[in-house]
Design a protein around this motif. Structure first.
Motif, short mmCIF file in Angstrom:
data_model
loop_
_atom_site.label_atom_id
_atom_site.label_comp_id
_atom_site.label_asym_id
_atom_site.label_seq_id
_atom_site.Cartn_x
_atom_site.Cartn_y
_atom_site.Cartn_z
N LEU A 15 -5.09 14.77 -2.37
CA LEU A 15 -4.07 14.70 -3.42
C LEU A 15 -2.68 14.52 -2.82
N CYS A 16 -2.39 15.30 -1.80
CA CYS A 16 -1.07 15.19 -1.15
C CYS A 16 -0.87 13.81 -0.52
N SER A 18 -2.41 11.05 -1.26
CA SER A 18 -2.41 9.99 -2.28
C SER A 18 -1.04 9.84 -2.93
N VAL A 223 -3.07 8.27 -6.49
CA VAL A 223 -3.76 9.52 -6.84
C VAL A 223 -5.12 9.21 -7.47
N MET A 227 -8.48 10.30 -5.36
CA MET A 227 -9.28 11.41 -5.88
C MET A 227 -10.65 10.94 -6.36
#
Length: 266
Positions: A15-16, A18, A223, A227
């Motif tokens: 997540l970070c 992306s 993101v 993900m």
């Protein structure tokens, strides 16, 4: 899925990354230096080999190699401004040459392979902490120096005339870009980092008419791709980087098709 620690680590780190990878990518694309990401990611393999041979965590070797490579590229680009692509070719060749030789002496074939195409099972708590630190730095620099990065992305001479400290901003950007690419290699894979840098930005450029719109959409797409790619990788046991890239290509094709149909209808 979330009962496994490695998946929690992969999702948090993913997540970070992306979010910050497109922030780095949009500047590189506008500066026409996106191939630097390819050069650093390929050169990073020599850092992996050094770590395995000398017995320290390979990610530190990757970070060191990426930092050295990034600043060497910037130095060559400044010395030979009319041959900017030569700098990326030199670093790519040097990195791959060293990696090819060292890989023959490096133990732990699975570890080396995980850096080629990415592996969610290889992400540790230490990796997550490192990604979180870099995440905060990249977001802070992207917000504080948003206008300066935009000016530099368009034209460095105009940026100087606008009062931008080009050397400082370029140094900060180069440093953070190198570390971001280095940390991305473990999840995305060294051979596929360039795709994650460019594809969300390329997709956003199809439908966005402004730098700000492209910036926001590239982060959102980054993101979504990352993900979904990590989750797909977990359930179907495929390399994480490959899953992310395939989803990004499908997304770009769908957005391009949507834009085409919209133009026909109007």
């Amino acid at each position: 899925m979330l009962e496994f620690a490695f998946m929690r680590h992969a999702l948090i780190a993913g997540l970070c990354l992306s979010i910050i990878i497109p922030m780095i990518g949009i500047v590189m694309v506008n500066r026409k230096t996106s191939m630097i990401g390819d050069a650093l990611s390929h050169a990073s393999l020599s850092g992996v080999a050094m770590g395995l041979i000398l017995g320290f965590e390979p990610v530190w070797g990757v970070i060191i190699v990426c930092l050295i490579g990034a600043f060497c590229i910037e130095y060559i680009r400044q010395k030979f401004p009319h041959y900017g692509d030569m700098a990326t070719a030199v670093i790519t060749s040097a990195g791959l040459g060293i990696a090819a030789v060292l890989s023959k002496f490096a133990p732990g074939g699975n570890t080396f392979d995980s850096y080629l195409f990415g592996s969610i099972s290889a992400v540790t708590l230490q990796d997550v902490i490192g990604v979180l630190v870099v995440f905060v730095l990249v977001v802070a620099v992207s917000v504080i120096y948003y206008a300066a990065l935009l000016d530099i992305a368009i034209d460095t001479d105009l940026a100087r005339l606008a009062g931008v400290n080009v050397r400082l901003v370029n140094t900060l950007f180069t440093f953070l870009a190198a570390i971001t690419i280095a940390l991305s290699c473990k999840i995305v894979g060294a051979l596929l980092v360039l795709s994650i840098l460019v594809l969300p930005v390329a997709t956003a450029l199809i439908v966005s008419c402004s730098y700000k719109g492209t910036f926001i959409m590239a982060v959102i797409l980054g993101v979504i791709y990352t993900m979904c790619g990590i989750i797909f990788s977990y359930y179907y046991d495929v390399p994480t980087g490959g899953a992310i890239v395939i989803l990004a290509i499908i997304g770009m094709l769908l957005v391009g098709l949507y834009k085409k149909i919209r133009l026909i209808l109007h």
